[in-house]
Design a protein around this motif. Structure first.
Motif, PDB file in Angstrom:
ATOM      1  N   TYR A  93      13.316 -41.618 -80.691  1.00  0.00           N
ATOM      2  CA  TYR A  93      12.809 -42.272 -79.481  1.00  0.00           C
ATOM      3  C   TYR A  93      13.770 -42.078 -78.307  1.00  0.00           C
ATOM      4  O   TYR A  93      13.366 -41.655 -77.219  1.00  0.00           O
ATOM      5  N   ASN A 130       4.251 -37.860 -77.178  1.00  0.00           N
ATOM      6  CA  ASN A 130       3.850 -38.229 -78.534  1.00  0.00           C
ATOM      7  C   ASN A 130       4.162 -37.075 -79.489  1.00  0.00           C
ATOM      8  O   ASN A 130       3.910 -35.919 -79.174  1.00  0.00           O
ATOM      9  N   MET A 133       7.787 -39.150 -84.031  1.00  0.00           N
ATOM     10  CA  MET A 133       8.630 -40.331 -83.839  1.00  0.00           C
ATOM     11  C   MET A 133       8.790 -41.070 -85.172  1.00  0.00           C
ATOM     12  O   MET A 133       7.818 -41.627 -85.699  1.00  0.00           O
ATOM     13  N   VAL A 179       4.015 -43.892 -80.461  1.00  0.00           N
ATOM     14  CA  VAL A 179       4.322 -43.749 -81.885  1.00  0.00           C
ATOM     15  C   VAL A 179       3.003 -43.727 -82.644  1.00  0.00           C
ATOM     16  O   VAL A 179       2.182 -44.626 -82.479  1.00  0.00           O
ATOM     17  N   GLY A 181       4.270 -42.214 -87.430  1.00  0.00           N
ATOM     18  CA  GLY A 181       5.492 -42.928 -87.790  1.00  0.00           C
ATOM     19  C   GLY A 181       5.258 -44.402 -88.042  1.00  0.00           C
ATOM     20  O   GLY A 181       5.914 -45.019 -88.883  1.00  0.00           O
TER      21      GLY A 181
END
Length: 250
Positions: A99, A90, A93, A113, A116
């Motif tokens: 990713y 984590n 992102m 995520v 983001g």
């Protein structure tokens, strides 16, 4: 995180209560910069038979001032292999490139995520379809309308329901304003820690949505929920997202 036995006691207690239900843990890299703690905690985590570990690649001290430390997340992935413990990475992102890069570089089992998804909720479509979505201001407004409709259906359309929906909407707008449309970016992909200068959008609504001002977030809420009550004040939970002091509307 610096009290290994305490962490173990908490997790063992949770495992006892949950029995066979999944138990997952999310934690930061550590408390102080330069002193990662996750590796030291792995024996306690595996003793509690947790089902997965999510790691936010920052320390508590760091907050969001620097990029996430994915190199350390990668180290934890290797340390966790003998324990067959799935690791979820984590941090930062904001695009399908982020990713794919982190998934490949670190061999994590999955990606989480977080911010983001508050800045651009359509990020999951972008990841799935491997593309950048130049989403228009009118499309984003339709999302806000749907959000408000769901809020009123859940909380009720009376005064209390409207104002509770407004509070949640304003919290979201404190993140959503950080989205910079793909069509006006100078380079791709965008980065979560970028702080672009103020800009004019391609239409007035896009400019309004890009505003970091609490006053403008309130204007957007009034477009969807009507005027705020007399004496209304909003201060976002993430105060750093607002460049202005809380505004009283009356």
């Amino acid at each position: 995180m610096d009290k290994t036995n305490r962490v173990k006691q908490i997790l063992m207690g949770m495992r006892t209560v949950l029995k066979d239900k999944p138990l997952t843990v999310k934690m930061r890299v550590g408390i102080d910069d330069g002193k990662p703690l996750v590796g030291r905690l792995l024996p306690a985590l595996t003793a509690a038979r947790i089902d997965a570990l999510a790691i936010h690649g920052r320390t508590r001290q760091q907050r969001y001032t620097k990029v996430a430390d994915w190199s350390y997340i990668s180290q934890v992935v290797e340390m966790a292999r003998p324990h067959n413990l799935p690791i979820i990475g984590n941090g930062d992102m904001l695009s399908f490139e982020d990713y794919e890069l982190r998934k490949t570089e670190t061999n994590v089992d999955s990606i989480m995520v977080a911010r983001g998804a508050l800045i651009k909720p359509w990020i999951f479509t972008e990841i799935k379809e491997r593309r950048h979505w130049d989403i228009s201001s009118s499309e984003r407004l339709e999302m806000l309308k749907s959000y408000v409709r769901y809020g009123l259906e859940h909380f009720g359309s009376d005064t209390a329901g409207v104002e509770r929906t407004r509070r949640f909407l304003l919290e979201w707008l404190s993140f959503l304003c950080r989205y910079v449309p793909v069509g006006i970016l100078e380079q791709l992909p965008p980065k979560l820690n970028d702080r672009p200068p103020a800009y004019f959008g391609r239409d007035d609504l896009e400019t309004l949505m890009a505003s970091p001002s609490v006053t403008d977030w309130i204007k957007l809420s009034e477009m969807l929920l009507g005027p705020v009550p007399e004496g209304f004040v909003f201060l976002p939970k993430h105060k750093s997202n607002s460049y202005e002091n809380p505004v009283s509307q009356g």
